[in-house]
Design an enzyme around this catalytic site. Structure first.
Site, short mmCIF file in Angstrom:
data_model
loop_
_atom_site.label_atom_id
_atom_site.label_comp_id
_atom_site.label_asym_id
_atom_site.label_seq_id
_atom_site.Cartn_x
_atom_site.Cartn_y
_atom_site.Cartn_z
N SER A 116 2.82 -2.13 10.47
CA SER A 116 4.10 -1.87 10.88
C SER A 116 4.96 -3.62 10.34
O SER A 116 5.86 -3.80 11.22
CB SER A 116 4.37 -1.86 12.33
N GLU A 156 -6.04 -4.93 10.34
CA GLU A 156 -5.44 -3.82 10.59
C GLU A 156 -5.73 -3.15 11.73
O GLU A 156 -6.49 -2.08 11.73
CB GLU A 156 -5.38 -2.98 9.22
N GLY A 162 1.76 2.47 11.11
CA GLY A 162 2.68 3.67 11.22
C GLY A 162 3.56 3.46 12.74
O GLY A 162 3.91 4.56 13.16
N HIS A 198 -9.75 1.28 4.35
CA HIS A 198 -8.58 1.32 5.20
C HIS A 198 -8.87 2.42 6.33
O HIS A 198 -9.76 3.22 6.25
CB HIS A 198 -7.56 1.70 4.23
N GLY A 240 2.56 -1.17 4.40
CA GLY A 240 2.81 0.21 4.16
C GLY A 240 4.31 0.54 4.06
O GLY A 240 4.80 0.40 2.61
N ASN A 295 0.85 -1.23 -0.06
CA ASN A 295 0.08 -0.01 0.13
C ASN A 295 0.73 1.26 0.19
O ASN A 295 1.55 1.46 0.96
CB ASN A 295 -0.61 0.06 1.19
N TRP A 296 1.09 1.85 -0.96
CA TRP A 296 1.98 2.93 -1.40
C TRP A 296 1.36 4.26 -0.87
O TRP A 296 1.95 5.36 -1.12
CB TRP A 296 2.36 3.07 -2.68
N LYS A 297 0.00 4.20 -0.35
CA LYS A 297 -0.67 5.46 0.16
C LYS A 297 -0.56 6.62 -0.77
O LYS A 297 -0.34 6.41 -2.17
CB LYS A 297 -0.28 5.72 1.39
N GLU A 354 -7.41 4.64 7.38
CA GLU A 354 -7.43 6.29 6.81
C GLU A 354 -8.51 6.80 5.97
O GLU A 354 -8.76 7.87 6.32
CB GLU A 354 -5.85 6.16 6.08
#
Ligand code: PGA
Length: 263
Positions: free
Chosen positions: A213, A167, A173, A95, A234, A10-12, A97
């Site tokens: 993570s 998740e 993160g 997700h 991530g 997931n390159w966000k 976010e």
């Protein structure tokens, strides 16, 4: 049930098209094709079209990071799954976010899952509790509500192909992943929910990932947990060496499992 391992990058909202293309090239050079590990890259929307022409499709598949739940119409700024159906095999949906910064409610997530399925894109549905919810002992209830609502428009055939990612929001993160016993109990609860909804056949076909993570050194301990089929990565997926090591370590776990079955 032998479920193929799955590693999702997931390159966000990182990487320009140039950087994404460079990273993809590096991955292509350094990552070997393993038949027991499927690798999915999820760049921003702008990169989907060019990368779909650049990648070796035997080695990599593409995923969108989101999508709108209506197929077409006057929705300025939105991109539908219908518009992406020839570009991506998967779409990350729900997700944390998106839920947190873009107000994706339980019902919006449900409608996005249905829209992806309708357009033959496999949802990677993310669920997970916040730190406060865990502290309040609400983890099971939160996971239950997220899963039951998100899947409520799917048949068991649709659900079989879906990918579910656990998740925990507090592990995204962070300095390190959730502990194996925490992952194990959440994963077994999620599998129980799916069994209750659709029965054993669907549950045993469905792939479940852990995200939060992930780094190469944690792959073995996480992927050896019963019911975990892969990882949603991530930060470590933005670095070709770390991501390559994650893929190779996942392959080693698959090899060991196969050996275990033969013995
Ligand atoms: P992280 O992100 O690996 O950087 O913790 C995981 C995710 O958000 O999917």
């Amino acid at each position: 049930m032998n479920r193929r391992k799955l590693i999702v990058a997931n390159w966000k909202m990182y990487l320009s098209l140039h950087e994404a293309s460079l990273l993809t090239n590096r991955l292509d050079k350094h990552v070997e094709l393993h038949h027991d590990v499927e690798v999915v890259l999820s760049p921003n929307y702008l990169c989907l079209q060019p990368l779909s022409q650049e990648i070796d499709h035997r080695k990599f598949k593409l995923a969108a990071q989101d999508g709108y739940f209506v197929d077409e119409g006057a929705y300025t700024g939105a991109i539908s799954f219908n518009q992406m159906r020839d570009l991506v095999s998967y779409a990350i949906i729900g997700h944390s976010e998106r839920r947190r910064y873009f107000n994706d409610s339980l019902e919006v997530v449900r409608d996005k899952v249905a829209a992806a399925v309708r357009n033959r894109i496999t949802p990677i549905l993310c669920v997970g509790e916040t730190k406060e919810e865990r502290a309040q002992k609400e983890t099971k209830q939160v996971l239950h509500d997220q899963i039951v609502t998100a899947l409520s428009n799917l048949t068991s055939d649709d659900a079989e192909n879906l990918v579910l990612g656990y998740e925990p929001v507090w592990a995204i993160g962070a300095d390190e992943p959730a502990k194996p016993d925490q992952i194990e109990s959440a994963i077994s609860w999620i599998r129980y929910q799916v069994r209750e909804l659709y029965g054993e056949k669907t549950e045993s076909s469905m792939r479940l990932l852990y995200g939060g993570s992930d780094e190469p050194e944690f792959v073995k301990s996480i992927m050896s947990i019963d019911g975990v089929d892969g990882l949603l990565v991530g930060r470590a997926s933005l670095n070709y060496e770390r991501f390559k090591d994650i893929i190779n370590n996942a392959h080693l776990v698959a090899l060991e499992e196969d050996k275990g079955k033969e013995a």
